[in-house]
Enzyme design. Structure first.
Site, mmCIF file in Angstrom:
data_model
loop_
_atom_site.group_PDB
_atom_site.id
_atom_site.type_symbol
_atom_site.label_atom_id
_atom_site.label_comp_id
_atom_site.label_asym_id
_atom_site.label_seq_id
_atom_site.Cartn_x
_atom_site.Cartn_y
_atom_site.Cartn_z
ATOM 1 C CG HIS A 158 -14.744 5.893 8.622
ATOM 2 N ND1 HIS A 158 -15.102 4.755 9.452
ATOM 3 C CD2 HIS A 158 -13.692 5.984 8.578
ATOM 4 C CE1 HIS A 158 -14.056 3.858 9.297
ATOM 5 N NE2 HIS A 158 -13.586 4.793 8.378
ATOM 6 C CB THR A 159 -19.244 11.569 9.430
ATOM 7 O OG1 THR A 159 -20.621 13.030 9.111
ATOM 8 C CG2 THR A 159 -18.483 12.603 9.563
ATOM 9 C CG HIS A 202 -4.277 4.763 5.414
ATOM 10 N ND1 HIS A 202 -4.375 4.220 4.726
ATOM 11 C CD2 HIS A 202 -4.951 4.633 6.214
ATOM 12 C CE1 HIS A 202 -5.764 3.029 4.575
ATOM 13 N NE2 HIS A 202 -5.582 3.675 5.666
ATOM 14 C CG ASP A 203 1.903 10.693 6.446
ATOM 15 O OD1 ASP A 203 2.768 9.506 6.539
ATOM 16 O OD2 ASP A 203 2.392 11.614 7.081
ATOM 17 N N PRO A 224 -4.979 -0.079 10.155
ATOM 18 C CG PRO A 224 -6.504 0.697 12.248
ATOM 19 C CD PRO A 224 -4.970 1.031 11.443
ATOM 20 N NE ARG A 244 -9.131 5.157 4.282
ATOM 21 C CZ ARG A 244 -8.670 3.214 2.743
ATOM 22 N NH1 ARG A 244 -9.140 4.640 1.485
ATOM 23 N NH2 ARG A 244 -8.646 2.675 3.426
ATOM 24 C CB SER A 297 -25.323 13.789 5.506
ATOM 25 O OG SER A 297 -24.727 13.051 6.674
ATOM 26 N N GLY A 315 4.941 6.665 11.434
ATOM 27 C CA GLY A 315 4.990 8.487 12.011
ATOM 28 C C GLY A 315 4.501 9.293 10.161
ATOM 29 C CG ASN A 350 -1.615 2.830 1.177
ATOM 30 O OD1 ASN A 350 -2.303 3.865 2.173
ATOM 31 N ND2 ASN A 350 0.067 2.922 1.966
HETATM 32 C C1 HEM Z 1 -10.711 2.148 12.857
HETATM 33 C C2 HEM Z 1 -10.059 2.011 12.284
HETATM 34 C C3 HEM Z 1 -10.776 3.013 10.587
HETATM 35 C C4 HEM Z 1 -10.462 1.152 9.930
HETATM 36 C C5 HEM Z 1 -10.175 -0.285 10.047
HETATM 37 C C6 HEM Z 1 -11.521 2.206 8.882
HETATM 38 C C7 HEM Z 1 -10.792 2.056 7.581
HETATM 39 C C8 HEM Z 1 -11.552 1.452 6.354
HETATM 40 C C9 HEM Z 1 -11.920 1.898 4.886
HETATM 41 C C10 HEM Z 1 -12.179 -0.038 4.877
HETATM 42 C C11 HEM Z 1 -12.533 2.203 4.075
HETATM 43 C C12 HEM Z 1 -12.560 2.165 2.928
HETATM 44 C C13 HEM Z 1 -11.830 2.120 2.164
HETATM 45 C C14 HEM Z 1 -12.827 1.951 0.399
HETATM 46 O O1 HEM Z 1 -13.060 0.462 0.182
HETATM 47 O O2 HEM Z 1 -12.580 2.925 -0.356
HETATM 48 C C15 HEM Z 1 -12.358 3.916 5.300
HETATM 49 C C16 HEM Z 1 -12.563 4.766 4.683
HETATM 50 C C17 HEM Z 1 -12.463 6.188 4.955
HETATM 51 N N1 HEM Z 1 -11.913 6.551 6.185
HETATM 52 FE FE1 HEM Z 1 -11.019 4.462 8.052
HETATM 53 N N2 HEM Z 1 -10.492 3.314 8.693
HETATM 54 C C18 HEM Z 1 -10.668 3.607 10.440
HETATM 55 C C19 HEM Z 1 -10.162 4.791 10.746
HETATM 56 C C20 HEM Z 1 -10.256 6.188 9.898
HETATM 57 C C21 HEM Z 1 -9.646 7.347 10.891
HETATM 58 C C22 HEM Z 1 -8.834 6.843 11.833
HETATM 59 C C23 HEM Z 1 -9.140 8.319 10.074
HETATM 60 C C24 HEM Z 1 -9.409 9.571 9.564
HETATM 61 C C25 HEM Z 1 -9.683 10.128 10.979
HETATM 62 C C26 HEM Z 1 -10.675 7.666 8.742
HETATM 63 C C27 HEM Z 1 -10.629 8.336 7.544
HETATM 64 C C28 HEM Z 1 -11.257 7.759 6.526
HETATM 65 C C29 HEM Z 1 -12.350 8.057 5.247
HETATM 66 C C30 HEM Z 1 -12.679 9.756 5.584
HETATM 67 C C31 HEM Z 1 -12.889 8.040 5.108
HETATM 68 C C32 HEM Z 1 -13.673 7.782 3.279
HETATM 69 C C33 HEM Z 1 -12.068 7.734 2.071
HETATM 70 C C34 HEM Z 1 -12.952 7.846 1.071
HETATM 71 O O3 HEM Z 1 -13.924 7.954 0.700
HETATM 72 O O4 HEM Z 1 -12.237 7.927 -0.133
HETATM 73 N N3 HEM Z 1 -10.684 6.473 9.086
HETATM 74 N N4 HEM Z 1 -11.391 3.419 6.108
HETATM 75 C C1 LIG Z 2 -2.555 4.772 -5.156
HETATM 76 C C2 LIG Z 2 -1.435 3.330 -5.203
HETATM 77 O O1 LIG Z 2 -0.315 3.251 -5.936
HETATM 78 N N1 LIG Z 2 -2.337 2.232 -5.667
HETATM 79 C C3 LIG Z 2 -1.714 0.638 -5.543
HETATM 80 C C4 LIG Z 2 -1.929 0.222 -4.602
HETATM 81 O O2 LIG Z 2 -1.934 -1.825 -4.388
HETATM 82 C C5 LIG Z 2 -1.816 -1.760 -6.406
HETATM 83 C C6 LIG Z 2 -1.060 -2.638 -5.906
HETATM 84 O O3 LIG Z 2 -1.280 -3.909 -4.969
HETATM 85 C C7 LIG Z 2 -1.257 -1.011 -7.128
HETATM 86 O O4 LIG Z 2 -1.758 -1.820 -8.088
HETATM 87 C C8 LIG Z 2 -1.591 0.335 -6.885
HETATM 88 O O5 LIG Z 2 -1.431 1.074 -7.518
#
Ligand code: HEM
Ligand SMILES: CC(=O)N[C@H]1CO[C@H](CO)[C@@H](O)[C@@H]1O
Ligand SMILES: *[C@@H]1O[C@H](CO)[C@@H](O)[C@H](O)[C@H]1NC(C)=O
Ligand SMILES: *[C@@H]1O[C@H](CO)[C@@H](O)[C@H](O)[C@H]1NC(C)=O
Ligand SMILES: *[C@@H]1O[C@H](CO)[C@@H](O)[C@H](O)[C@H]1NC(C)=O
Ligand SMILES: *[C@@H]1O[C@H](CO)[C@@H](O)[C@H](O)[C@H]1NC(C)=O
Length: 326
Positions: A191-192, A66-67, A161, A62, A247, A72, A93
């Site tokens: 998201h798997t 985001h990076d 997004p 993830r 899973s 880029g 973030n």
């Molecule tokens: C299509 C648009 C996307 C949206 C709107 C989106 C949004 C999100 C959100 C809201 C979360 C949960 C954050 C939280 O509440 O902790 C999440 C988790 C995650 N996303 Fe996405 N995502 C998107 C695409 C992607 C892409 C392109 C990747 C990587 C190729 C990705 C990989 C992940 C992973 C692995 C997690 C789990 C993170 C964790 O367990 O800490 N996502 N995503």
């Molecule tokens: C990891 C990190 O830097 N998280 C920051 C995300 O943004 C909030 C404020 O919006 C900071 O409090 C967190 O430290």
């Protein structure tokens, strides 16, 4: 070979030389001479730690996403705020994790070859190694990215997004990065693995249109289950929910099954069913083999990893990933 052909070959080499020197490209094994152990150091560290802390894998893939979506793939996501608010502090973030982990890899790599390997390449390689460590595909990662010097909160807010994004917003934001609808579906497949905080989707459970209602595009049985056992109120921003229940630590096709069952946690997951191209991409992936998904996913991540990269003399090789060199 006729002399005309020889001339042609010579000419092409000449052109390649000019193009090559004016615009450096990413290449596989970029560090083969300058830091031959770099990739192995990163891979060993990731593999070893993900065994004990599998949730890190999700955090790292993830982070790569985001990076790459802001300025880029240049490790701008790792920069701390200075006088301005960095990407790190943008709402998307809030839940990005793994910063310390990247710092630890960076110090191992710096000890081996100081000032050679970019933070941007470390994120990219660690993301690949994380996918491998959770049972997903391996692919060769072209390297040679350099680190940026700017990180901006507003850009992250505008370009990454949101979980509430609808189809057209997703299409636009991915399109802005040169990614198409197929990439959108494949990359969402990440998201798997991993988890989400309730707060990222609780609007769908409690107050979808401001009338204390539920999102009709979320399976109602599943919504009920989530409200009973996981996200008990709209103010819960600490509980986490697996995106692929049962899973979340394995990289597989489950995400697409979940989306088809209308059990994806985000509106952005559900949005993939609202367009005929993305919907049929999902059904095709499910009809195909897991190997096919792996190959396609790897291609899309590799493509994402090329977004707007800095190479050659652009940017810098940061000494510490959280700060630009002074
Ligand atoms: C299509 C648009 C996307 C949206 C709107 C989106 C949004 C999100 C959100 C809201 C979360 C949960 C954050 C939280 O509440 O902790 C999440 C988790 C995650 N996303 Fe996405 N995502 C998107 C695409 C992607 C892409 C392109 C990747 C990587 C190729 C990705 C990989 C992940 C992973 C692995 C997690 C789990 C993170 C964790 O367990 O800490 N996502 N995503
Ligand atoms: C990891 C990190 O830097 N998280 C920051 C995300 O943004 C909030 C404020 O919006 C900071 O409090 C967190 O430290
Ligand atoms: C960056 O910020 C984090 C969290 O605020 C802090 O722990 C870390 O020391 C900072 N890194 C540098 C190099 O300033
Ligand atoms: C999608 O969301 C954007 C931004 O919130 C909005 O402007 C647009 O009207 C929405 N599109 C559709 C088709 O609902
Ligand atoms: C539900 O949404 C409406 C409209 O945005 C808002 O006024 C109300 O306070 C929300 N209710 C709760 C319980 O969050
Ligand atoms: C949820 O987060 C908001 C800030 O984003 C905070 O003000 C609030 O106290 C948090 N709620 C809970 C229950 O932790």
């Amino acid at each position: 070979m006729g002399s005309q052909n020889q001339l042609r070959v010579l000419f092409l080499c000449f052109i390649a030389l000019i193009v090559g020197s004016s615009q450096a490209q990413l290449q596989e094994g970029f560090y083969a001479k300058s830091c031959p152990k770099a990739e192995k150091i990163i891979q060993d560290f990731v593999t070893q730690h993900i065994r004990n802390a599998p949730s890190l894998a999700a955090a790292l893939i993830r982070m790569h996403f985001h990076d790459c979506f802001v300025r880029g793939c240049d490790a701008s996501v790792l920069l701390n705020s200075t006088t301005n608010q960095a990407e790190k502090n943008a709402p998307p973030n809030l839940t990005v994790r793994g910063f310390d982990f990247i710092d630890r890899i960076k110090s191992l790599v710096e000890a081996e070859c100081p000032g050679v390997v970019s933070c941007a390449d470390i994120i990219t390689l660690a993301a690949r190694d994380s996918v491998v460590a959770t049972g997903g595909p391996f692919w060769n990662v072209p390297t040679g990215r350099r680190d940026g010097t700017v990180s901006n909160l507003v850009e992250a807010r505008n370009q990454i997004p949101a979980p509430t994004s609808n189809f057209s917003t997703l299409q636009t934001l991915f399109g802005n990065q040169g990614l198409d609808l197929k990439d959108l579906v494949l990359l969402s497949g990440a998201h798997t693995i991993g988890v989400s905080h309730c707060s990222s989707f609780s609007n769908r459970l409690f107050n979808f249109t401001g009338k204390l209602d539920q999102d009709p595009n979320l399976d109602s049985e599943y919504a009920k289950n989530l409200k009973t056992f996981k996200c008990k109120s709209i103010n819960d921003n600490t509980t986490i929910v697996e995106m692929d229940p049962g899973s979340r630590k394995t990289f597989d096709l489950d995400y697409y099954r979940i989306v088809l069952k209308r059990r994806g946690l985000f509106q952005s997951d559900a949005a993939l069913l609202t367009n005929s191209v993305t919907k049929s991409t999902i059904t095709q992936l499910l009809e195909g083999s897991v190997e096919n998904f792996f190959a396609e996913f790897a291609k899309s991540v590799e493509k994402m990893g090329r977004i707007n990269v800095k190479t050659g003399t652009q940017g810098e090789i940061r000494k510490h990933c959280a700060v630009v060199n002074s």
